[in-house]
Design a protein around this motif. Structure first.
Motif, PDB file in Angstrom:
ATOM      1  N   PHE A 230      11.554   1.423  -7.746  1.00  0.00           N
ATOM      2  CA  PHE A 230      12.788   1.741  -7.867  1.00  0.00           C
ATOM      3  C   PHE A 230      12.498   3.069  -8.262  1.00  0.00           C
ATOM      4  O   PHE A 230      13.369   3.909  -7.228  1.00  0.00           O
ATOM      5  CB  PHE A 230      13.480   0.988  -8.880  1.00  0.00           C
ATOM      6  N   SER A 231      12.159   3.880  -8.760  1.00  0.00           N
ATOM      7  CA  SER A 231      12.228   4.943  -9.061  1.00  0.00           C
ATOM      8  C   SER A 231      11.821   5.847  -7.790  1.00  0.00           C
ATOM      9  O   SER A 231      11.948   7.040  -7.556  1.00  0.00           O
ATOM     10  CB  SER A 231      11.342   6.074  -9.804  1.00  0.00           C
ATOM     11  N   GLY A 232      10.385   5.648  -6.433  1.00  0.00           N
ATOM     12  CA  GLY A 232      10.458   5.523  -5.313  1.00  0.00           C
ATOM     13  C   GLY A 232      11.721   6.186  -4.092  1.00  0.00           C
ATOM     14  O   GLY A 232      11.489   6.450  -4.381  1.00  0.00           O
ATOM     15  N   SER A 233      12.853   5.181  -4.692  1.00  0.00           N
ATOM     16  CA  SER A 233      14.035   4.979  -3.987  1.00  0.00           C
ATOM     17  C   SER A 233      14.759   6.475  -4.176  1.00  0.00           C
ATOM     18  O   SER A 233      15.292   6.656  -3.371  1.00  0.00           O
ATOM     19  CB  SER A 233      14.614   3.808  -4.175  1.00  0.00           C
ATOM     20  N   LEU A 234      14.195   7.102  -5.483  1.00  0.00           N
ATOM     21  CA  LEU A 234      15.324   7.926  -5.682  1.00  0.00           C
ATOM     22  C   LEU A 234      14.841   9.288  -4.858  1.00  0.00           C
ATOM     23  O   LEU A 234      15.207  10.215  -4.593  1.00  0.00           O
ATOM     24  CB  LEU A 234      15.025   7.855  -7.087  1.00  0.00           C
ATOM     25  N   PHE A 235      13.542   9.401  -4.442  1.00  0.00           N
ATOM     26  CA  PHE A 235      12.647  10.856  -3.447  1.00  0.00           C
ATOM     27  C   PHE A 235      12.559  10.937  -2.153  1.00  0.00           C
ATOM     28  O   PHE A 235      11.674  11.496  -2.024  1.00  0.00           O
ATOM     29  CB  PHE A 235      11.923  10.783  -4.517  1.00  0.00           C
ATOM     30  N   VAL A 236      13.365   9.823  -1.804  1.00  0.00           N
ATOM     31  CA  VAL A 236      13.783   9.393  -0.022  1.00  0.00           C
ATOM     32  C   VAL A 236      14.407   9.780  -0.053  1.00  0.00           C
ATOM     33  O   VAL A 236      16.440   9.551  -0.548  1.00  0.00           O
ATOM     34  CB  VAL A 236      12.868   8.541   0.604  1.00  0.00           C
ATOM     35  N   PRO A 237      15.345  10.055   1.682  1.00  0.00           N
ATOM     36  CA  PRO A 237      16.736  10.591   2.309  1.00  0.00           C
ATOM     37  C   PRO A 237      17.102   8.842   1.900  1.00  0.00           C
ATOM     38  O   PRO A 237      16.696   7.818   2.614  1.00  0.00           O
ATOM     39  CB  PRO A 237      15.931  11.194   3.406  1.00  0.00           C
TER      40      PRO A 237
END
Length: 382
Positions: A230-237
Motif C-alpha cells: 500500500f505504501s508503494g502506491s503513494l510514490f507513483v503517479p
C-alpha cells in the motif's frame, strides 16, 4: 473372531471418533506413526481411508480388535465400518500432468485481470465480469442437463448457495470497480491475500484448525507485506487512485475468503462442483448487471474484434473451462499440493501487466508482494 487387519484397526479409530475427512486423515497418520513400521503402515493407511468416506450409523457395526500396537486410550472393543462401505476415492500426489495443468491454470488466472484491464476503454470491467458470468452460467447449466445432474433446490444447498452467490458476486464487483483505479498487477496481488483471511476465519470458527505460532508468523509477514505494498502506491503517479483500487482488491480477497468459509461449513461442501460454480456465476451476474445499468456503465460500449475475443476468452476459457478443470483436479489430487501452485498467479499477473500493459512497478510494491506470498507459504506449510 478378532480382526487382525491394520487397516480395519485404523478405520475403527476413525469411525469411533466420527471425524471429518481432514481430521480422519490426521488421526490415521498419528496412528501410523505410533505403529512405527513404515511400509506396512503406509499400506494400511492407504487402505484404511477406503473405509472412511462418511460415518453413517447404518454402516457401522461393533467388532473386537487386538490391542497390540494401538494408541493409548483405544478400547478393546471398537466400532468399525461394515464390510460394504461406500468407497471414497483416494487423492493422488502430484504428477507431471497435474503440475503442468496447474501452471497453465495459474497463467490463465493471472492473465484474466490483464485482459479485463486491456478492454476497459471499450467495455467497463463491471460489464465484462457480469456478462462472462451470465454466459458461463448458461454453459454450466447446459452441461449439467447433458450429464443429467440435479438442479433441484431442495437438497439443502439453496440458502448457502444464495449466500455464496452474493459473496462471489460482491468479490468480482469489488475487483471490477477496483480495476478502474489500480493496475492489473496490483489487483492480482491484493486479491490473492484471500488465503490469509481464510485461515484467520478457520482459526476463529473451526476448533480443529487453530493456527500454530509459525502460522501466526506467516499472517504477520503477509500483513506487513500488505502495508508495504500500500505504501508503494503513494510514490507513483496517480497514487491516490491506486490506493482506492488496492483497497477494493483487498476487499475482494476478504470476500473470497468468506465464500470459502461458507462453502466449507455448509451442504455445498458435499454438492457437485458444477452446482457450486453455478450459484457463484449467477450471483455475479445478478449483482453486476443491475449495478452496471444503474451507474451508466452500459452506455459506453465499443464493440470490436479485441472486445469479442476478450469476452470469448473470459467466458469459455476462464469462467467455464478453467474453474471446472480446477474442481476436477481437486477430486483427483491432494488439495494441499495443488494450492501451492496458486502462488504463481500473482507473479503471472504482475509480469503480464508489465509486459502487455506497460504498468509501472515500485520497489515498495514488489517487496510487499514478496512478503505477502512468503507469508502465505508459511501459513500453508504443513
Amino acid at each position: 473372531m478378532p480382526v487382525r487387519t491394520p487397516a480395519i484397526k485404523i478405520a475403527a479409530v476413525l469411525a469411533e471418533c466420527r471425524f471429518s475427512r481432514v481430521e480422519a486423515t490426521n488421526q490415521a497418520m498419528l496412528f501410523a506413526r505410533e505403529r512405527g513400521r513404515k511400509r506396512p503402515v503406509r499400506e494400511a493407511f492407504s487402505e484404511a481411508l477406503l473405509f472412511v468416506p462418511r460415518f453413517k450409523s447404518s454402516r457401522l457395526r461393533s467388532c473386537r480388535i487386538f490391542t497390540h500396537g494401538q494408541p493409548r486410550g483405544l478400547h478393546q472393543t471398537q466400532t468399525v465400518l461394515s464390510p460394504e462401505p461406500v468407497v471414497a476415492p483416494l487423492r493422488k500426489p502430484l504428477d507431471a500432468y497435474s503440475s503442468i495443468s496447474m501452471v497453465v491454470l495459474c497463467l490463465l488466472w493471472g492473465l484474466q485481470q490483464v485482459a479485463i484491464k486491456a478492454c476497459a476503454i471499450q467495455m467497463s470491467p463491471t460489464v465484462q465480469v457480469s456478462l462472462r458470468s451470465l454466459l458461463a452460467a448458461f454453459l454450466v447449466t447446459g452441461m449439467m442437463l447433458l450429464r443429467r445432474e440435479s438442479l433441484s433446490l431442495r437438497d439443502g444447498t439453496f440458502r448457502p448457495g444464495v449466500l455464496v452467490g452474493l459473496l462471489f458476486g460482491a468479490e468480482f464487483l469489488a475487483v471490477s470497480v477496483g480495476l478502474n483505479y489500480t493496475t492489473a498487477g496490483h489487483m492480482t496481488v491484493f486479491l490473492y491475500t484471500a488465503p490469509i483471511f481464510t485461515v484467520l476465519g478457520f482459526h476463529w470458527l473451526v476448533r480443529e484448525e487453530r493456527m500454530n505460532r509459525a502460522q501466526w508468523l506467516g499472517v504477520a509477514i503477509s500483513f506487513a507485506g500488505i502495508v508495504m505494498a500500500f505504501s508503494g502506491s503513494l510514490f507513483v503517479p496517480g497514487g491516490r487512485n491506486l490506493l482506492i483500487g488496492d483497497a477494493f482488491g483487498t476487499l475482494g480477497g476478504i470476500l473470497w475468503a468468506a465464500t470459502t468459509l461458507v462453502i466449507r461449513g455448509s451442504r455445498l461442501s458435499e454438492a457437485p462442483a458444477t452446482k457450486t460454480l453455478l450459484y457463484q456465476l449467477i450471483g455475479a451476474a445478478v449483482l453486476g448487471l443491475p449495478f452496471a445499468w444503474f451507474t451508466g456503465r452500459m452506455d459506453h460500449i465499443t464493440w470490436g474484434p479485441m472486445l469479442w475475443g476478450n469476452l470469448v476468452f473470459q467466458t469459455l476459457v476462464v469462467a467455464f473451462a478453467s474453474y471446472l478443470f480446477w474442481f476436477f483436479l481437486l477430486t483427483k489430487y491432494l488439495a494441499s499440493r495443488l494450492s501451492v501452485f496458486s502462488f504463481l498467479t500473482p507473479l503471472f499477473g504482475v509480469t503480464f501487466g508489465v509486459l502487455l500493459l506497460n504498468e509501472p512497478l515500485d520497489w515498495r510494491f514488489v517487496l510487499g508482494a514478496v512478503l505477502v506470498l512468503a507469508g502465505i507459504m508459511v501459513v500453508n506449510r504443513k
